[in-house]
Design a protein around this motif. Sequence first.
Motif, mmCIF file in Angstrom:
data_model
loop_
_atom_site.group_PDB
_atom_site.id
_atom_site.type_symbol
_atom_site.label_atom_id
_atom_site.label_comp_id
_atom_site.label_asym_id
_atom_site.label_seq_id
_atom_site.Cartn_x
_atom_site.Cartn_y
_atom_site.Cartn_z
ATOM 1 N N ASP A 1 0.831 -1.208 0.000
ATOM 2 C CA ASP A 1 0.000 0.000 0.000
ATOM 3 C C ASP A 1 0.864 1.255 0.000
ATOM 4 O OD1 ASP A 1 -2.375 -1.452 0.022
ATOM 5 O OD2 ASP A 1 -2.325 -1.666 2.194
ATOM 6 N N ALA B 1 3.807 1.544 -1.438
ATOM 7 C CA ALA B 1 4.289 1.725 -2.811
ATOM 8 C C ALA B 1 3.184 2.302 -3.683
ATOM 9 C CB ALA B 1 4.770 0.392 -3.379
ATOM 10 N N TYR B 2 1.956 1.809 -3.477
ATOM 11 C CA TYR B 2 0.828 2.330 -4.244
ATOM 12 C C TYR B 2 0.652 3.831 -4.009
ATOM 13 C CZ TYR B 2 -3.857 3.172 -5.935
ATOM 14 O OH TYR B 2 -4.927 3.700 -6.597
ATOM 15 N N ALA B 3 0.718 4.245 -2.744
ATOM 16 C CA ALA B 3 0.532 5.666 -2.407
ATOM 17 C C ALA B 3 1.609 6.528 -3.060
ATOM 18 C CB ALA B 3 0.546 5.852 -0.891
ATOM 19 N N PHE B 4 2.858 6.067 -3.031
ATOM 20 C CA PHE B 4 3.943 6.836 -3.658
ATOM 21 C C PHE B 4 3.691 6.993 -5.153
ATOM 22 C CE2 PHE B 4 7.576 8.066 -1.053
ATOM 23 C CZ PHE B 4 7.210 7.539 0.165
ATOM 24 N N ASN B 5 3.255 5.910 -5.785
ATOM 25 C CA ASN B 5 3.040 5.935 -7.228
ATOM 26 C C ASN B 5 1.803 6.758 -7.585
ATOM 27 O OD1 ASN B 5 3.786 5.189 -9.826
ATOM 28 N ND2 ASN B 5 2.513 3.364 -9.814
ATOM 29 N N GLN B 6 0.751 6.601 -6.792
ATOM 30 C CA GLN B 6 -0.512 7.304 -7.082
ATOM 31 C C GLN B 6 -0.364 8.809 -6.862
ATOM 32 O OE1 GLN B 6 -3.446 6.359 -8.270
ATOM 33 N NE2 GLN B 6 -5.125 7.414 -7.256
ATOM 34 N N ILE C 1 11.182 7.649 -1.737
ATOM 35 C CA ILE C 1 10.646 7.043 -2.951
ATOM 36 C C ILE C 1 11.516 5.898 -3.466
ATOM 37 C CG2 ILE C 1 11.741 8.801 -4.395
ATOM 38 C CD1 ILE C 1 9.427 8.530 -6.353
ATOM 39 N N ALA D 1 10.272 2.865 -1.910
ATOM 40 C CA ALA D 1 8.949 2.549 -2.442
ATOM 41 C C ALA D 1 9.066 1.954 -3.844
ATOM 42 C CB ALA D 1 8.079 3.803 -2.477
ATOM 43 N N MET D 2 10.016 2.457 -4.631
ATOM 44 C CA MET D 2 10.211 1.951 -5.987
ATOM 45 C C MET D 2 10.668 0.492 -5.943
ATOM 46 S SD MET D 2 12.546 3.696 -8.943
ATOM 47 C CE MET D 2 12.482 3.209 -10.668
ATOM 48 N N LEU E 1 7.647 -1.602 -5.175
ATOM 49 C CA LEU E 1 6.781 -1.692 -6.354
ATOM 50 C C LEU E 1 7.325 -2.738 -7.324
ATOM 51 C CD1 LEU E 1 4.314 0.044 -7.630
ATOM 52 C CD2 LEU E 1 6.087 0.947 -9.117
ATOM 53 N N ALA F 1 -6.678 0.143 1.817
ATOM 54 C CA ALA F 1 -5.943 1.397 1.890
ATOM 55 C C ALA F 1 -5.932 2.067 0.529
ATOM 56 C CB ALA F 1 -4.519 1.118 2.364
ATOM 57 N N TYR F 2 -6.189 3.339 0.522
ATOM 58 C CA TYR F 2 -6.140 4.163 -0.683
ATOM 59 C C TYR F 2 -7.200 3.807 -1.715
ATOM 60 C CZ TYR F 2 -1.769 5.178 1.559
ATOM 61 O OH TYR F 2 -0.830 5.503 2.482
ATOM 62 N N ALA G 1 -5.127 12.552 -8.874
ATOM 63 C CA ALA G 1 -5.056 11.131 -9.253
ATOM 64 C C ALA G 1 -6.322 10.388 -8.834
ATOM 65 C CB ALA G 1 -3.835 10.470 -8.622
ATOM 66 N N ASN H 1 16.396 2.012 -10.883
ATOM 67 C CA ASN H 1 16.115 0.950 -9.928
ATOM 68 C C ASN H 1 17.404 0.212 -9.530
ATOM 69 O OD1 ASN H 1 14.318 -0.537 -8.365
ATOM 70 N ND2 ASN H 1 14.000 -2.073 -9.943
ATOM 71 N N ILE I 1 13.385 10.535 -10.152
ATOM 72 C CA ILE I 1 12.974 9.163 -9.850
ATOM 73 C C ILE I 1 11.469 8.963 -9.966
ATOM 74 C CG2 ILE I 1 12.964 9.641 -7.378
ATOM 75 C CD1 ILE I 1 13.721 6.742 -6.873
ATOM 76 N N MET J 1 9.857 5.907 -11.832
ATOM 77 C CA MET J 1 8.964 4.968 -11.149
ATOM 78 C C MET J 1 7.705 4.745 -11.970
ATOM 79 S SD MET J 1 7.601 5.259 -7.236
ATOM 80 C CE MET J 1 6.818 3.906 -6.362
ATOM 81 N N LEU K 1 8.626 2.434 -14.800
ATOM 82 C CA LEU K 1 8.791 1.069 -14.302
ATOM 83 C C LEU K 1 7.428 0.401 -14.126
ATOM 84 C CD1 LEU K 1 11.230 -0.728 -13.050
ATOM 85 C CD2 LEU K 1 10.162 -0.172 -10.878
#
Lengths: 462, 462
Positions: A233, A235-240, A261, A264-265, A268, B17-18, B50, B239, B261, B265, B268
């Motif tokens: 979750d 990783a999802y938040a960082f990406n979203q 990040i 988080a990467m 992911l 979550a999220y 988002a 990465n 990054i 990301m 990726l």
Amino acid sequence: MSTGDETIGTDKGQDDAYMLDRRRVAQILYAVDTNDKAELANLMEPLHAADIADLLEQVNAYDRARLIRLYDREFDGEILSELDEAIREEVIAILNPQVLAEAVRDLDSDDVVDLLEDLEEPQQEAILDALEDSDRVAIEQSLSYPENSAGRLMQREVVMAPEHWTVGQAIDFMRERSDLPAQFYHVVMVSPRLHPVGNVTLGRIMSARREVPLTDLREETFQVIPADQDEEDVAYAFNQYHLISAPVVDDEGRLVGVITIDDAMAVLDEEHEEDILRLAGVGEGSLSDRVIDTTKRRFPWLAVNLVTAVLASMVISMFEDTIARFVALAVLMPIVASMGGNAGTQSLTVAVRALATRDLTGSNVWRVIRREVLVGLVNGLIFAVVMGCVGLLWFGSPQLGAVIGVAMVINLVVAGLAGTVVPVMLEKMNVDPALASGAFVTTVTDIVGFFAFLGLAGLVLL
Amino acid sequence: MSTGDETIGTDKGQDDAYMLDRRRVAQILYAVDTNDKAELANLMEPLHAADIADLLEQVNAYDRARLIRLYDREFDGEILSELDEAIREEVIAILNPQVLAEAVRDLDSDDVVDLLEDLEEPQQEAILDALEDSDRVAIEQSLSYPENSAGRLMQREVVMAPEHWTVGQAIDFMRERSDLPAQFYHVVMVSPRLHPVGNVTLGRIMSARREVPLTDLREETFQVIPADQDEEDVAYAFNQYHLISAPVVDDEGRLVGVITIDDAMAVLDEEHEEDILRLAGVGEGSLSDRVIDTTKRRFPWLAVNLVTAVLASMVISMFEDTIARFVALAVLMPIVASMGGNAGTQSLTVAVRALATRDLTGSNVWRVIRREVLVGLVNGLIFAVVMGCVGLLWFGSPQLGAVIGVAMVINLVVAGLAGTVVPVMLEKMNVDPALASGAFVTTVTDIVGFFAFLGLAGLVLL
């Protein structure tokens, strides 16, 4: 194209960018063969720890052991962090204990945690013993958070400032401290009770006048991560939300660390890898695992598949008499099942991914199911015509062509339906849809495919 | 667990979550139904762009159009950046041209490029016309780099400093400039000819004394990215080497931009998604695509599969006489093919991933092939015993049990071999192994499975 300024020894050609340079690998192995310690150190020097780890993974176990022994004190802790789990244990066992202790002492605390997580008890102890007491305590604290949680992912060093500070106060504070973390991107503003209330980037602090209050510069997007949140979750938040770093808080909402990040990467990347391998019925693991481990990991999925294949065979055996009279049915029946299986895999992969990215929700599930069924219907109709013709031309029987056509439509519609409903149901039942959907969906398409084709054939041809 | 400080309106429960909060979605749709503009703005205000994009993707087309019209001038450019391609075109067509112009003007130049890339010509023109001349020129320059290249991914604003500067000079320079980029993490040191020679993080500049030369603070890991490098390789480099930002250079090695990054990301994430979907025979696309587009995208893979299934059927038809005499063969033959197909998919997925992550190279390809064949052999032997017993118990024929057992071993060994060799060969021929391996490998396992089983049966049972 290369500037000659960067020094990492990987090939930069367009086709094999960042591939380990084969010539260098050969030179390194030659240095090992000739026991040439100076030349080895020389060849390894420009390589990044991540590339050395790749190199160690790619050579065989015998060369690996010789290389590590010859490399000896040059061995850097970061290489351990970058190694695959299976190889890592092997390397730790080979390393001179003193070299190991030194290597680990140089690592950041979150890297040590990452290293320890996957090790067996005695190796864990050996590493913990090599650390200074304060580091050891910090690492044991991190390990007290659940596995794969934000608490394990975070670094404990945070640069924070009271929310009422100005840019000038923040700059003076930072310039006076000698123990700032090596990598940080934000100053976290905190309330008097240590609750994080906002982030300010260093870039903004650099470009603002000294008297500006920090709160005027706060980032619009600000996410606080609970320490027990699952790393997936995170990783999802960082990406979203395109986060660069985010504060981590305990149960009372107090700041306890920060996740950046780059971590988080990495998560992911791992989660994706896991999903791909699970969809194919392959458990976690790596190329460097031993035959026996790989066999064990592949076995369960094949065993499940055997059961479903036997179930499908039982359906066929219900129609033995029909097949005995029309052997053409045995020739054509795998086509119907195979098309259904493939269409089902298409639908389920899309559904599994959409669930993972939170794109498939209660708001659109019915629309997605309807769409998949319609796609199955349209493709089914097209292939029904094609196979109808094949049946007619190959076996000269219009009835056989009609039977295979109708069975094709039925099976592709069912594939679209099962391919969406099965993953959604599994997710609702808290079973990982990436892991289990495939077996269920292909069972459905096999059984429906054989039953529809042979059953219709029995009705029409007998 | 939530601190109450963050304001993004998504559910923070551990399980979801999220996930977009369903109640909020319902309230938003109710506000649209009752045409309540103020309430809509109110409900949307706390949502991140988002999340708004996700919301627009998840509601149906009718609600989407009404929502966008009612939301009107509140519509932010970032929402466009976050939308799926298919929905994005639809939304742009709905948006009031003035609102669209305003929305795009607020975006960073790299986001505008990202937006324009996927649009049809007339929509591209409409957006370019809305921009100021200087922005327009910058964006057209970015678009002159090849698609999916580092040049399109980079931002053009770079904070750079001559390599001989001190910390104090860099700080004074930055504090005097009013046009620093919103997000930057490094100062890039450049030679007099504008070649990047090193990176210094803002954090290190903050904590060093003014007279320290920048070169003393340079990051150990430094990668320079050629502007025409494929974005997939860029993501890999970030990465692999844990980069936060990297300078981009032109053919002469001169600094032209910087990639951060967060962009790497996103790439990726996309590349992984693409690999997963390709492995399942599903082209690019999204949940919100129309039935007709989805059908078209799924069709080619199913068509390829039909051809391979017909090939397999032709093998079966060579043994019609054998099957006519022993119908049990028709019942059992799909089991052998199915097990081979699954084992082959396991091997090929591992190989495709290892190729993507540069873990499978010339140095270890033979060892990996040997391992896969051995894994196939061991699993084959186990399942041969199981199926031998099934054959014996079900049909009372030890010969039939022996035939299916031997066929199983042969097919699982071939699956391991083909599952590794096919992706490696495709990669060598510059064909994407994720896209094409599946069809080849299952053709091999189907044909070998049917041929081995029915051929052996013909020899032993007749």
